[in-house]
Design an enzyme around this catalytic site. Structure first.
Site, short mmCIF file in Angstrom:
data_model
loop_
_atom_site.label_atom_id
_atom_site.label_comp_id
_atom_site.label_asym_id
_atom_site.label_seq_id
_atom_site.Cartn_x
_atom_site.Cartn_y
_atom_site.Cartn_z
N GLU A 120 -7.55 2.23 -13.39
CA GLU A 120 -7.64 2.65 -12.00
C GLU A 120 -6.39 3.38 -11.57
O GLU A 120 -6.45 4.36 -10.83
CB GLU A 120 -7.86 1.43 -11.09
CG GLU A 120 -8.31 1.79 -9.67
CD GLU A 120 -7.17 2.03 -8.69
OE1 GLU A 120 -7.43 2.48 -7.57
OE2 GLU A 120 -6.00 1.76 -9.04
N HIS A 160 3.44 -0.68 -5.54
CA HIS A 160 4.12 0.31 -6.38
C HIS A 160 5.63 0.34 -6.13
O HIS A 160 6.31 1.28 -6.54
CB HIS A 160 3.54 1.71 -6.19
CG HIS A 160 2.13 1.87 -6.64
ND1 HIS A 160 1.55 3.09 -6.88
CD2 HIS A 160 1.16 0.96 -6.89
CE1 HIS A 160 0.29 2.92 -7.25
NE2 HIS A 160 0.03 1.62 -7.26
N ASP A 206 -5.11 -3.23 -14.27
CA ASP A 206 -3.99 -2.40 -14.70
C ASP A 206 -3.00 -2.21 -13.56
O ASP A 206 -3.36 -2.28 -12.38
CB ASP A 206 -4.45 -1.06 -15.26
CG ASP A 206 -5.22 -0.23 -14.25
OD1 ASP A 206 -6.10 -0.79 -13.55
OD2 ASP A 206 -4.95 0.99 -14.14
N GLU A 241 -8.90 -4.52 -2.98
CA GLU A 241 -7.67 -3.74 -2.90
C GLU A 241 -6.83 -4.25 -1.72
O GLU A 241 -7.37 -4.77 -0.73
CB GLU A 241 -7.99 -2.26 -2.69
CG GLU A 241 -8.48 -1.53 -3.93
CD GLU A 241 -7.35 -1.11 -4.85
OE1 GLU A 241 -6.17 -1.42 -4.56
OE2 GLU A 241 -7.65 -0.49 -5.89
N HIS A 257 -9.23 -3.90 -10.31
CA HIS A 257 -8.59 -3.43 -11.55
C HIS A 257 -7.46 -4.37 -11.94
O HIS A 257 -6.78 -4.94 -11.09
CB HIS A 257 -8.08 -1.99 -11.40
CG HIS A 257 -7.01 -1.81 -10.36
ND1 HIS A 257 -5.67 -1.91 -10.65
CD2 HIS A 257 -7.09 -1.51 -9.04
CE1 HIS A 257 -4.97 -1.69 -9.55
NE2 HIS A 257 -5.80 -1.44 -8.55
#
Length: 364
Positions: free
Chosen positions: A127, A341, A68, A156, A66
């Site tokens: 995602e 994150h 995003d 990932e 992904h």
């Protein structure tokens, strides 16, 4: 001259592609993969792209991820979309999750000039959000066209302390639940006229909070019932609550189903008034260690890094689950995930370069 994997990553990090924004990334990716055909699917503001090239009559292998990212938030020491390079690290939102993986996939595919079958790159801009119109929708579209891949590698960030120490061969499922214990509100001085839901559930709470629903196995931790919220009453010390609400989540293995969780709680709660809602969020899956893709990626990591990776199913959910639901053999392999994150998200340049080499080895 083709850009290096690091140059590709630097460019990707400058796009503020917060879910579901694509910000023109797909045009950039297409410019890097000349000779690849394109399938684009857009729905509800979400853009998905599949680039593919048929080299031969063999199997269709897909690299996926992904583009995003989650919002950066405040408090960064650098521009979260500035792609700043410092002391061997690239900083930026998405550096680990997962534009590093996207850059490695693009760079690897651009270097491959022979393969026994079809190679493709599947990218989505949905995602990190609801993931409703992203990879799942794209796979449905590919199924309708008879073009589902046989194998998928999702880049990932799976590594824990050192690149290549862990790859994901499955994921736990996720089930959300809401349990309401029904009582009768009243004055605390007259308990015989009340039905206190706290007292009803208290003797059973230890068999709910933190309860292991199975013993786990080689790949999965025990499926644990985790209470995330308990509330009831009106914040008055002399009034008993009419209801008590408990929210919970179960990250579960292939050994425990939503039906088994429901049956367990119904048996446990016999004799008291309650309402129970169970809502599966994602299903668990496990790719066999004997599958070609697990063997290929494991061997590639060992050749590049000198250490055999641990095969894991830990962590949260990812789009790999959708490939599994469509019968695609899937494995996940990516950089270290210690700052995903987080503020000042960054990735080591050496890890990104190593990931590209792993992909080239696995596809070679």
């Amino acid at each position: 001259m083709k850009p290096s994997v690091i140059e590709i990553l630097q460019k990707l990090l400058t796009y503020p592609s917060i879910t579901p924004k694509e910000c023109g990334i797909f045009d950039y990716v297409r410019s890097l993969l000349e000779g690849f055909e394109a399938i684009e699917v857009e729905h509800e503001g979400v853009k998905n792209l599949l680039l593919y090239r048929c080299f031969g009559e063999g199997e269709h292998w897909c690299l996926a991820g992904h583009i995003d990212v989650v919002p950066p938030g405040e408090g960064w020491s650098v521009d979260p979309f500035g792609a700043e390079l410092k002391e061997g690290y690239l900083y930026g939102r998405g550096a680990q999750d997962m534009k590093s993986g996207v850059a490695a996939m693009i760079s690897a595919l651009a270097k491959i000039d022979h393969f026994p079958g079809t190679l493709s790159l599947l990218l989505t801009s949905d995602e990190e959000g609801e993931a409703k119109w992203g990879t799942q929708l794209m796979l449905e579209h590919l199924k309708e066209r008879g073009f589902l891949p046989k194998v998928a590698i999702v880049t990932e960030p799976t590594s824990e302390e050192r690149f290549g120490d862990t790859i994901k061969v499955g994921r736990r499922g996720s089930i959300n639940g809401k349990l309401i214990i029904h009582g009768k509100q009243g004055h605390v001085a007259y308990p015989s006229k009340c039905l206190n839901p706290v007292e009803l559930i208290a003797p059973r709470l230890a068999q709910i909070a933190g309860y292991n629903l199975d013993a786990g196995d080689e790949f999965f931790e025990p499926s644990k019932l985790v209470i995330t919220d308990i509330r009831g009453g009106i914040e008055a010390v002399n009034v008993t609550p009419s209801d008590l609400k408990i929210l919970f989540n179960v990250r579960h293995s292939t050994q425990t189903s939503a039906k088994e969780i429901e049956d367990y709680l119904h048996q446990l709660l016999q004799g008291i008034p309650y309402t129970l809602e169970i809502k599966p969020s994602s299903k668990p899956f496990l790719t066999s260690r004997e599958s070609v893709v697990v063997k290929r990626v494991s061997e590639a990591v060992k050749r590049v890094m000198g250490v055999a990776p641990k095969l894991s199913t830990g962590g949260g959910t990812s789009d790999a689950r959708y490939f599994a639901q469509f019968g695609v053999e899937v494995v996940e392999c990516g950089v270290v995930n210690d700052r995903i994150h987080a503020l000042d998200e960054r990735v080591a340049l050496l890890e990104v370069e190593a990931l590209e080499r792993v992909l080239l080895e696995a596809l070679g």
